[in-house]
Design a protein around this motif. Structure first.
Motif, PDB file in Angstrom:
ATOM      1  N   ALA A  38       0.835  -1.207   0.000  1.00 41.25           N
ATOM      2  CA  ALA A  38       0.000   0.000   0.000  1.00 41.25           C
ATOM      3  C   ALA A  38       0.866   1.253   0.000  1.00 41.25           C
ATOM      4  O   ALA A  38       0.608   2.216  -0.739  1.00 41.25           O
ATOM      5  CB  ALA A  38      -0.924  -0.008   1.216  1.00 41.25           C
ATOM      6  N   SER A  42       1.328   4.121  -3.153  1.00 40.25           N
ATOM      7  CA  SER A  42       1.148   5.541  -2.865  1.00 40.25           C
ATOM      8  C   SER A  42       2.392   6.333  -3.265  1.00 40.25           C
ATOM      9  O   SER A  42       2.299   7.408  -3.872  1.00 40.25           O
ATOM     10  CB  SER A  42       0.856   5.744  -1.379  1.00 40.25           C
ATOM     11  N   ASP A  60       1.552  -7.180   3.378  1.00 44.85           N
ATOM     12  CA  ASP A  60       0.142  -6.934   3.107  1.00 44.85           C
ATOM     13  C   ASP A  60      -0.336  -7.444   1.751  1.00 44.85           C
ATOM     14  O   ASP A  60      -1.532  -7.571   1.514  1.00 44.85           O
ATOM     15  CB  ASP A  60      -0.176  -5.444   3.216  1.00 44.85           C
TER      16      ASP A  60
END
Length: 235
Positions: A38, A42, A60
């Protein structure tokens, strides 16, 4: 290096991330780090790195999912660095669009060489530019003439068959990059072609006999065992 290329290191193991970042920083690159998928996505959107070094085992999400998402909208070069050494993992990553695949552990010189090559492909695409401008690609004593459909060694036609020329011509367009067996077969024989590599191996053996001084120690056509083939790139 006048412009410091930005490299995003996506790696959850702090010691490895620190090591890679230190090597990059010491060789003129601006290194950034992301610990999760994540965070990585970004940072790719906000920092616009010139290259990504991607570990596949993130906490993740699987690194392959990052690669899959990234390739849906970007051609940003990606060098996978992973402890996964199975041929299937390498082939999957390359087929999804990774520019290269390094298996841990690796040497700093090899890492830097792969980074330079991946960035060069997107920044200059020297082989593609030469093909577009001159209709040829040259590395060492070898020249691929796309207009005449010939491969020359020291100026002499090595007399490849049509199939052999098509293989070398394709590799020349992606010089320095590993092309998987499946990619080559589908590009040259169509999407319905089977996965049997035998015809490709036979052609490659014949090509090497014609262009290499010693086929057992190639200078131009390299095999990434279980993965595919790569044509040398002029440095």
């Amino acid at each position: 290096m006048n412009i410091r290329e930005k490299v995003l290191v996506i790696e959850d193991e702090k010691s490895i991330a620190r090591f890679i970042s230190t090597v990059l920083s010491g060789n003129g690159y601006e290194a950034m780090q992301a610990r999760t998928g994540a965070e990585a996505m970004s940072m790719i959107s906000s920092h616009c790195p010139d290259l990504v070094i991607l570990d596949l085992g993130l906490p993740d999400m699987d690194g392959l999912d990052i690669l899959r998402q990234l390739r849906s909208w970007s051609s940003l070069p990606v060098v996978v660095v992973s402890a996964r050494s199975h041929e299937k993992d390498k082939v999957t990553a390359l087929d999804l669009g990774a520019d290269d695949y390094l298996t841990k552990p690796f040497g700093t010189d090899e890492l830097l060489a792969r980074v330079r090559t991946a960035i060069r492909h997107t920044r200059t695409s020297s082989g593609n530019d030469e093909i577009a401008q001159k209709g040829t690609y040259t590395v060492g004593e070898l020249t691929i003439d796309y207009n005449k459909h010939q491969v020359l060694k020291n100026g002499q036609n090595v007399r490849l068959t049509l199939s052999e020329f098509r293989i070398v011509a394709l590799l020349g367009k992606y010089a320095g990059k590993v092309l998987t067996y499946d990619f080559i077969i589908k590009e040259l024989w169509g999407p319905r072609a089977g996965g049997d590599n035998q015809i490709l191996r036979v052609n490659m053996a014949n090509i090497r006999r014609k262009i290499e001084k010693n086929p057992a120690e190639p200078e131009y056509l390299f095999t990434e065992v279980g993965v595919g083939y790569r044509l040398a790139e002029e440095v």
